[in-house]
Scaffold this active site. Structure first.
Site, mmCIF file in Angstrom:
data_model
loop_
_atom_site.group_PDB
_atom_site.id
_atom_site.type_symbol
_atom_site.label_atom_id
_atom_site.label_comp_id
_atom_site.label_asym_id
_atom_site.label_seq_id
_atom_site.Cartn_x
_atom_site.Cartn_y
_atom_site.Cartn_z
ATOM 1 N N ASP A 145 -0.293 -3.432 6.163
ATOM 2 C CA ASP A 145 -0.900 -2.984 7.414
ATOM 3 C C ASP A 145 -2.384 -3.322 7.412
ATOM 4 O O ASP A 145 -3.051 -3.142 6.405
ATOM 5 C CB ASP A 145 -0.750 -1.469 7.559
ATOM 6 C CG ASP A 145 0.684 -1.024 7.722
ATOM 7 O OD1 ASP A 145 1.588 -1.848 7.759
ATOM 8 O OD2 ASP A 145 0.902 0.199 7.782
ATOM 9 N N HIS A 199 0.840 -1.204 0.000
ATOM 10 C CA HIS A 199 0.000 0.000 0.000
ATOM 11 C C HIS A 199 0.868 1.244 0.000
ATOM 12 O O HIS A 199 2.080 1.163 0.196
ATOM 13 C CB HIS A 199 -0.968 -0.011 1.188
ATOM 14 C CG HIS A 199 -0.328 0.122 2.540
ATOM 15 N ND1 HIS A 199 0.499 -0.841 3.079
ATOM 16 C CD2 HIS A 199 -0.383 1.122 3.463
ATOM 17 C CE1 HIS A 199 0.898 -0.454 4.280
ATOM 18 N NE2 HIS A 199 0.398 0.738 4.535
ATOM 19 N N ASP A 245 6.202 4.269 4.727
ATOM 20 C CA ASP A 245 7.049 3.285 5.404
ATOM 21 C C ASP A 245 6.993 1.915 4.727
ATOM 22 O O ASP A 245 7.615 0.964 5.200
ATOM 23 C CB ASP A 245 6.681 3.177 6.889
ATOM 24 C CG ASP A 245 5.230 2.804 7.129
ATOM 25 O OD1 ASP A 245 4.352 3.325 6.419
ATOM 26 O OD2 ASP A 245 4.968 2.006 8.048
ATOM 27 N N HIS A 279 -7.418 -1.140 5.961
ATOM 28 C CA HIS A 279 -6.497 -0.081 6.354
ATOM 29 C C HIS A 279 -7.002 1.270 5.845
ATOM 30 O O HIS A 279 -8.005 1.328 5.125
ATOM 31 C CB HIS A 279 -5.093 -0.403 5.819
ATOM 32 C CG HIS A 279 -4.002 0.322 6.541
ATOM 33 N ND1 HIS A 279 -3.952 0.407 7.907
ATOM 34 C CD2 HIS A 279 -2.925 1.021 6.097
ATOM 35 C CE1 HIS A 279 -2.892 1.112 8.263
ATOM 36 N NE2 HIS A 279 -2.255 1.507 7.182
#
Lengths: 309, 309
Positions: free
Chosen positions: A213, A63, A67, A143
């Protein structure tokens, strides 16, 4: 080479620490290297942990949070600077290619290798790659921006013909191929040899699921059921369960709950918030639910043994 | 705080090594922190070398090669994640802002601080910033994409009024300001005190010039003449002079020639090609021309003392 192992290149959440880089991993499937996510600093982590970077043939990006991809343009440039000519396949959110192209345009770089981009869609699981070695499918995650997890499954290999059966028979290729695929064999004397008597089982295909995530989401369970190895984010401990819910991240206990309910063999947790100076609390909370849990550290290698069913 | 010092955050050329990150530096001007270039991994180097990152008020980017800016989006995001509210000024090539905005758009990030972008032009030296503490001017460099070096010069500070003169006189603010700016003072008894008798000199303004990436170019000499500290790239040793010319990089000896001809006080060389496992050859070749040369190492601090003329 029968390896099936994951090297953790980064185990922190968005803010890196001196000991933990943000997210990236290398999956080695029988010598084929696949990079999963590519945080800033990934190229240096690859060097630090002795990964042969030009062997990376595919990159999967989950995504568009920094990070998970801010190291991508640097790595793509590094491949170029080191003279790569081998094609590189990139799978990720559609917006990724615009960012790469804008960066390359500004530095007047024309890559000396082919970068083949596969834009991914979101919201439904899909098979996004398959060859004779492995298959990759996407797992929709919960997410704050569209996000995919990935499941990597080895393809079942052909059966192995017993050496004592082959020797002296001089069988043609098409017959051999048939036996490897499960056919019985009738010899020139009319005698039928059952496949099960003349072959041995191939190794059991191994599997790895990568889920980060994501908030806690039982919808992923059928998609990762009984994988050998599951990496699931565990940004927070129990004390931050409310924050996890709001930020669409998971607690260590929730990661373990997914692992238990999907009956995976082993769980690795990571993507730890920088608020936790050491992660034993998270590990303990996970192990209360799923004992076979390990906390990721940068440089760790988690392998799945070759086994026969 | 009278500091004027540069911390080297990265001393390698495009390909980082485990001991050398690519280019970035922090200049501390009396407590004001200015970041110059921002290679991938800079945010981690800042943490590693103990720099208070939220004190960075300005960032200057020399040119659009990845080893000078691939860490910028990550750092801008980190400021945001850590709750920065203070404005950040960014000076660099026009294309930079598009890359930043495209990244932020993809992660649906709206910065909680103001990012004020100043696009720079190329080809002629310009004053690009000035306040009451320092002035920054650009230096056109000779490179394969448009590139600027930067010269940072302290502004001359007001004269200091002698304590023994002030005490007991209770002088109003406008009189004090005039004396600090050099005025003589006529007291109520009609006696004129010459400025030179009632003040002391302010410290001599210090200066730092940053020149990378660039081929050897004597045209920069008048722009960096007599600076206290010069950082000049030295990608190659003598053995690669031809390659340096072709790639528009400098050798260590050429860097030293610029330093000598501009009569700077001290030279730091860096941006070393990864081909040199250790840089003593480069340092020795530079010192043959300009003895006061030092080879940059990540984490080095090069300060200029406060002095009085």
């Amino acid at each position: 080479m029968m390896k099936f192992e994951v090297t953790i290149l980064g185990s922190s959440a968005a803010i890196p620490t001196v000991h933990r880089n943000p997210t990236a991993q290398v999956l080695n499937i029988r010598g084929r290297l696949v990079l999963i996510d590519c945080a800033e600093g990934t190229q240096l982590q690859l060097t630090r942990f002795g990964v042969s970077i030009q062997k990376i043939s595919q990159i999967f990006i989950s995504h568009m949070h920094g990070d998970h991809y801010y190291g991508l343009v640097g790595l793509i440039s590094k491949f170029h600077l080191l003279g790569r000519q081998k094609e590189l396949e990139l799978f990720g959110p559609p917006g990724l290619i615009d960012i790469i192209e804008l960066n390359l345009k500004n530095s007047k770089t024309r890559l000396n290798y082919e970068l083949k981009f596969h834009p991914l869609s979101f919201g439904a699981p899909e098979t996004i790659f398959e060859d004779n070695l492995y298959q990759v499918s996407s797992v929709p995650l919960k997410h704050s921006v569209p996000a995919n997890g990935f499941v990597f499954r080895e393809i079942i290999q052909p059966r192995k013909i017993r050496k004592d059966f082959i020797s002296g028979r001089n069988l043609p290729y098409n017959i051999l191929r048939g036996i490897k695929q499960g056919a019985d064999y009738t010899d020139p004397d009319g005698k039928t040899h059952l496949n099960i008597d003349i072959t041995t089982d191939p190794p059991v295909p191994r599997s790895y699921a990568y889920l980060t995530d994501t908030g806690y989401d039982p919808a992923v369970i059928p998609l990762v059921r009984e994988v050998d190895l599951l990496y699931h984010e565990a940004t927070f401990a129990d004390d931050m369960e409310q924050a996890a819910r709001e930020k669409l991240h998971a607690t260590a206990r929730q990661a373990a709950t997914i692992a238990r309910d999907a009956r995976v063999k082993k769980l690795v947790i990571g993507h730890f918030s920088a608020r936790y100076k050491e992660v034993s609390t998270l590990l303990n909370q996970a192990r209360e639910v799923f004992p076979e849990t390990y906390a990721a550290e940068d440089g760790d290698i988690h392998g799945v043994e070759t086994y026969y069913g």
